[in-house]
Design a protein around this motif. Structure first.
Motif: not given
Length: 772
Positions: A390-391, A583-591
């Motif tokens: 992700v980073d 924002a989308a990739i961070k949302q996937i990361q959070e879920q």
């Protein structure tokens, strides 16, 4: 017809009471971050189950067995989620194992003055082994009280004896894995093997009785007899080396082995007679008679009458067969050694895995919400791989945005267009930027956050430094005591235990050093752009007075302006898409939660599960790459349009207004970047502080555990020294001195040495002086 045979059952071990509440509650709060009250009822139920079925012997019926099995499943569930101490050298990986002292009495009487000594171990595997021993014992107890006169009773007895053997067989393997040497005599693999075979023999014996009651043919029953005798022979051999077992067990096994050998021969004799092999029939009957006589002799001491009954039946049959052969058939009687052995056949087996005792939960594991620590570690490994993925993608998006900002600054965009279209009034885009900055709090808010970062970072460094000092102090103390006491200081050196803990501390230090470099970059960037941030923080009226006006543009359209504005609009759209992608990739990361998969497949290799889980990022990563490529193309298109626009203008010189508007646009992008960096940095240090405090608490627990261990070892050393005769005491331990005794003083040179024989007869010098 009722079955009359003495059956052996194993007595259950007895345990002392323990409480799981305090150590488990502390660990839940420290490691899982859950409220311990959520699990208080489950932990109390675990304690109650243990008190009712372990501290007090479980009832000898199926309900008692199920309760004991439920406790075992309960405890295994607990052990899978908490690092319960198992008396293995701790590898230094935090958290510190949870220590609970389990005390159990031995089943069999030990040699010496004391009987059934008590063994106490801070060892979860010791608890598991003892409970498994009791499950096997309870199976044998339930089997031994069955009504063998009924078909159901025979089935229940055979089933429970076999189940007992299965549990003992698994316990034998586990005991060999868990303990070196065994913690108690009744957990010695050799003894457990003897118990397994004994229970298996009795299970086979019950099946033999059932076949006899069902009037199965002698050709079948004889094979069962041979296998039953074989099992009891093995039991006798295994028990002969175990002095702690009551001798009646061995006597019973010897009597039954002889009886079933005799029964096998007698039934084989009947089959030989039916086949007109009368010589073989007589030879087998005579062999059966000798074996039955042995069974009867041993059986008198243990109330086993089957041997005598079989001997009476042979006594009635053998003379008649011998007479008939001598008068009619006159067949040769073979030697006993030449007879073919009766083929054994077993109806039971102990080579089975342990049942799934978790079925006793009725499908509800009370600790189901606590993820096993092995899974926690695997989740951490996956998060490291996922976060790197992700980073990297996020950095691509931000690098692309920064490239656009730099290019816009070099091309004096959008300042050139804004100055052209609004030579006096403030451009709407600039007013929106100013409004955003002022809503944030302006330059003062940004400056305050920049100034706070060193303090937050310093707190993290202070916690880590204090933690390292704890480890160093404990190690120095351990080293000092090791030098002082030598080999008597027998515990594991601190450095061996804390190697991975020091490595973890080193990783935290590296993280802090890296973040300090990032903080320095943020501070320098703030100082570099602070004048522009000050201007952006002004009111529109103040800003109007600061920004110079420009000469109105000449009438008519400028070549290339529309194309340039179109390219800039495309860049704005791509900027918005890049922000959405981040924002989308961070949302996937959070879920992203891989824990359920790891729990469901704890025995499976981790990396394939990791790779499968990361497939959910494939689409968004492709989108990131496409956005970066589209941005590069559009940026090139913008540069081309800007070249045409600059060449078409009447004057190539850049006005002061254009320069300032362009600079403020660039400063606004820097403001957004810094505010984002500071938000992430504050969150980062908050999370790091929590991790470091957790790390410090674990180290505190470790140091406390070592302190308790040191106190106990010092007490043992003191008692050992006090109990050691002074002549056996050495500087580095109790026991016979390894040093040579001091040489005796030489006799005066003028005195003649006596012969060797007289030397041996002469008393030592001190004794001579006493005699004088």
């Amino acid at each position: 017809m009722p079955v009359k045979t003495p059956l052996i059952h194993v007595t259950s071990k007895v345990a002392d009471t323990v409480s799981f509440v305090a150590p488990i509650a502390k660990f839940i709060a420290d490691e899982y971050g859950h409220d311990p009250a959520e699990y208080r009822e489950a932990v109390q139920e675990l304690t109650a189950l243990r008190d009712a079925n372990v501290v007090s012997p479980a009832e000898r019926h199926d309900q008692g067995l199920q309760a004991l099995q439920k406790y075992y499943a309960f405890f295994c569930s607990l052990a899978s989620r908490f690092p319960l101490y198992v008396e293995e050298q701790w590898n230094g990986v935090l958290p510190v194992p949870v220590k609970i002292n389990f005390a159990w009495s031995e089943v069999f009487q030990s040699s010496g003055l004391f009987a059934k000594k008590k063994i106490a171990k801070e060892n979860a595997n010791f608890e598991k082994a003892c409970v498994l021993f009791n499950i096997a014992a309870l199976h044998s107890q339930i089997a031994s009280v069955q009504n063998l006169g009924s078909d159901d009773g025979l089935k229940a007895a055979a089933k429970n004896f076999q189940s007992s053997a299965v549990v003992f067989n698994n316990l034998k393997k586990l005991s060999g894995q868990w303990f070196r040497p065994p913690p108690s005599a009744d957990l010695h693999p050799e003894l457990i093997n003897a118990l397994e075979i004994y229970m298996l023999a009795q299970a086979q014996e019950i099946m033999w009785h059932k076949c006899v009651q069902d009037k199965r043919p002698d050709s079948i029953v004889s094979k069962l007899s041979a296998q039953t005798a074989k099992y009891f022979d093995s039991a006798v051999q295994l028990l002969s080396n175990r002095a702690e077992v009551d001798k009646t067990w061995t006597q019973t096994a010897m009597a039954k082995a002889a009886f079933y050998h005799a029964d096998a021969q007698m039934r084989a004799a009947g089959a030989a007679g039916a086949a007109d092999k009368y010589g073989e029939q007589i030879a087998r009957l005579r062999q059966a008679q000798g074996l039955a006589n042995r069974a009867a002799q041993i059986g008198r001491e243990i109330n086993f009458t089957s041997g005598q009954e079989l001997l009476s039946r042979i006594a009635q049959t053998l003379p008649a067969v011998e007479k008939e052969n001598s008068l009619i058939y006159i067949q040769l009687i073979p030697e006993p050694g030449s007879l073919a052995p009766v083929d054994p056949h077993s109806l039971v087996s102990s080579d089975k895995p342990l049942p799934d005792y978790a079925e006793a939960f009725d499908g509800v594991d009370p600790f189901r919400n606590l993820v096993p620590l092995t899974v926690v570690r695997a989740v951490e490994k996956y998060h490291a791989q996922r976060d790197e993925l992700v980073d990297t993608a996020v950095q691509k998006l931000r690098d692309s945005t920064q490239a656009v900002v730099s290019a816009m600054s070099e091309m004096n965009l959008p300042g050139a267009i804004e100055a052209l279209e609004s030579p006096v009034a403030l451009p709407d885009a600039l007013l929106e930027k100013v409004k955003s900055v002022r809503e944030f709090g302006g330059v003062e808010q940004l400056r305050e956050r920049v100034q706070n970062i060193p303090s937050i970072a310093g707190n993290c460094l202070e916690v880590l430094t204090d933690t390292e000092q704890m480890l160093d102090q404990e190690e120095q103390e351990d080293t000092h005591l090791r030098q002082q006491h030598g080999d008597r200081w027998s515990r594991t050196p601190s450095r061996e235990l804390t190697a991975q803990t020091h490595e973890e501390a080193g990783k935290y230090k590296a993280i802090l050093e890296k973040s300090a470099a990032s903080d320095k970059t943020v501070r320098e960037k703030f100082q570099e752009n602070e004048p522009g941030f000050v201007i952006l923080s002004k009111t529109p009226e103040e800003l109007q007075a600061v920004i110079p006006a420009a000469q109105p543009a000449p009438a008519g359209s400028i070549v290339g302006l529309d194309a340039l504005k179109e390219a800039l609009a495309e860049l704005d759209v791509l900027r918005a898409k890049r922000d959405e992608a981040e924002a989308a990739i961070k949302q996937i990361q959070e879920q992203d939660d891989i824990a359920p998969k790891l729990i469901a497949a704890q025995e499976a290799p981790e990396q394939p599960l990791f790779d499968e889980q990361k497939q959910q990022y494939t689409a968004i990563l492709a989108t990131v790459d496409q956005l970066v490529a589209d941005t590069e193309i559009t940026l090139a298109k913008t540069a081309e349009a800007n070249t045409a626009f600059v060449e078409a203008r009447s004057s190539g010189a850049m006005s002061e207004r254009e320069r300032m508007l362009s600079d403020l646009a660039s400063k606004y992008e820097s403001f957004l970047e810094l505010s984002s960096n500071l938000t992430e940095g504050t969150k980062f240090y908050g999370n790091l502080t929590a991790l470091l405090m957790k790390f410090q608490n674990k180290v505190k627990d470790f140091c406390h555990a070592r302190k308790v261990e040191k106190t106990q070892l010092m007490s043992d050393l003191t008692q050992n020294i006090a109990a050691t005769p002074h002549e056996q005491y050495t500087a580095h331990g109790a026991g016979p001195s390894s040093q040579e005794p001091p040489p005796r003083p030489q006799q005066p040179p003028q005195q003649q040495q006596p012969p060797p024989s007289q030397q041996q007869q002469q008393p030592p010098p001190q004794q001579q002086q006493q005699q004088q």
